[in-house]
Design an enzyme around this catalytic site. Structure first.
Site, mmCIF file in Angstrom:
data_model
loop_
_atom_site.group_PDB
_atom_site.id
_atom_site.type_symbol
_atom_site.label_atom_id
_atom_site.label_comp_id
_atom_site.label_asym_id
_atom_site.label_seq_id
_atom_site.Cartn_x
_atom_site.Cartn_y
_atom_site.Cartn_z
ATOM 1 N N HIS A 1 -0.763 -7.289 -0.033
ATOM 2 C CA HIS A 1 0.060 -6.358 -0.817
ATOM 3 C C HIS A 1 1.475 -6.925 -0.857
ATOM 4 C CE1 HIS A 1 -2.373 -2.383 -0.145
ATOM 5 N NE2 HIS A 1 -2.482 -2.749 -1.411
ATOM 6 N N CYS B 1 4.080 0.735 4.804
ATOM 7 C CA CYS B 1 2.789 1.250 4.343
ATOM 8 C C CYS B 1 2.650 2.748 4.581
ATOM 9 C CB CYS B 1 1.639 0.546 5.064
ATOM 10 S SG CYS B 1 1.526 -1.204 4.732
HETATM 11 N N1 ARG Z 1 -6.289 -0.821 5.216
HETATM 12 C C1 ARG Z 1 -5.396 -0.664 4.107
HETATM 13 C C2 ARG Z 1 -5.847 -1.539 2.959
HETATM 14 O O1 ARG Z 1 -6.275 -2.628 3.195
HETATM 15 C C3 ARG Z 1 -3.999 -0.992 4.517
HETATM 16 C C4 ARG Z 1 -2.981 -0.682 3.472
HETATM 17 C C5 ARG Z 1 -1.602 -1.068 3.874
HETATM 18 N N2 ARG Z 1 -0.658 -0.544 2.987
HETATM 19 C C6 ARG Z 1 0.345 -1.212 2.404
HETATM 20 N N3 ARG Z 1 1.205 -0.556 1.715
HETATM 21 N N4 ARG Z 1 0.416 -2.525 2.479
HETATM 22 O O2 ARG Z 1 -5.799 -1.156 1.811
#
Ligand code: ARG
Length: 270
Positions: free
Chosen positions: A167, A261
């Site tokens: 991300h 996150c």
């Molecule tokens: N387990 C989640 C995923 O892989 C983690 C998300 C983390 N969030 C972020 N804003 N980077 O989607």
């Protein structure tokens, strides 16, 4: 340089149902035990810290069967009081999009139900001039175009190339209006050139700090809340006049996320 904090409004989701029961990023290992009670405690400290710093925090009810719902940043993108809903790439998280959108509808916001994949502020980060938009692992270009059309902010697409930083908010953080820090290795050569051109004074972060999720931070313009293990980032921020505040979010790290996150910013209409 004198820095000033601007009070923010956030949406957060208590990790009541947090667990790692599937793997959709390289950090997640369902075989590794997770302490949900400890995750809740660590999250509560973050929640309290925001209140102490003068920020307003709203809460959305966590839903059973959606362990990643704690990562509120992925739930939507809110600019000028307009809410672009999220559409997730992975089926495991699909139901989170409508759940977040419903919260915003109930609270009187103008909303847009997206057609294309975008994972909220996980991949869409607002600066003074642009909406920086990550793609390559989750959000797609058509989702960026949809964001630009609905939010009316110019989108800059950035290609993410390292699966550990899947991300945009794990690879880059917005510290102030047009001030950012990032880990260059997370981006394609062309995207690195774009970032150099837009932000020649950016703080460049080392791989070890990026791996500690040192880019997954919340900055209010003065205070920068970050994972405590990212000590290199903290030192760089201090040199620049910011006030880094380290937090232990070790349990939520197991899901592949940290401070940012867990924090969705609600930017109200001016
Ligand atoms: N387990 C989640 C995923 O892989 C983690 C998300 C983390 N969030 C972020 N804003 N980077 O989607």
């Amino acid at each position: 340089m004198t820095r000033t904090a601007r009070p923010r409004r956030f949406l957060m989701c208590r990790p009541t149902h947090f667990e790692v029961s599937y793997a959709i990023n390289p950090w997640m290992d369902p075989a590794k035990p997770v302490d949900t009670d400890l995750a809740v405690l660590q999250w509560e400290r973050l929640h309290e810290l925001y209140a102490e710093l003068g920020h307003r925090v709203d809460l959305i009810d966590p839903l059973p069967g959606l362990p990643d719902m704690v990562y509120a940043a992925n739930g939507a993108t809110v600019v000028d009081g307009k809410v672009l809903g999220a559409r997730f790439r992975n089926a495991e998280r699909a139901a989170e999009g409508p759940a977040y959108l419903e919260w915003f509808r109930e609270h009187g916001f103008t909303t847009h139900d997206p057609v294309h994949v975008n994972e909220g502020e996980g991949d869409l980060l607002l600066t003074g001039g642009h909406l920086l938009a990550g793609r390559g692992f989750r959000s797609v270009s058509a989702g960026h175009a949809e964001a630009q059309e609905f939010l009316g902010r110019p989108v800059i697409g950035l290609d993410l190339v390292d699966p550990r930083f899947y991300h945009l908010d794990t690879a880059l953080s917005v510290l102030d209006t047009d001030e950012v820090m990032y880990y260059p290795g997370a981006f394609s050569p062309g995207s690195r050139a774009v970032l150099r051109r837009l932000f020649p004074d950016a703080v460049l972060v080392e791989e070890a700090d990026a791996e500690a999720f040192g880019l997954n931070v919340m900055s209010d313009g003065l205070n920068v809340v970050l994972p405590e293990a990212a000590t290199g980032v903290a030192a760089r921020l201090r040199e620049r006049g910011f006030r880094p505040i380290g937090m232990d979010l070790s349990e939520l790290f197991k899901g592949g996320g940290s401070v940012k996150c867990c924090t969705l910013e609600i930017r109200e209409a001016a």
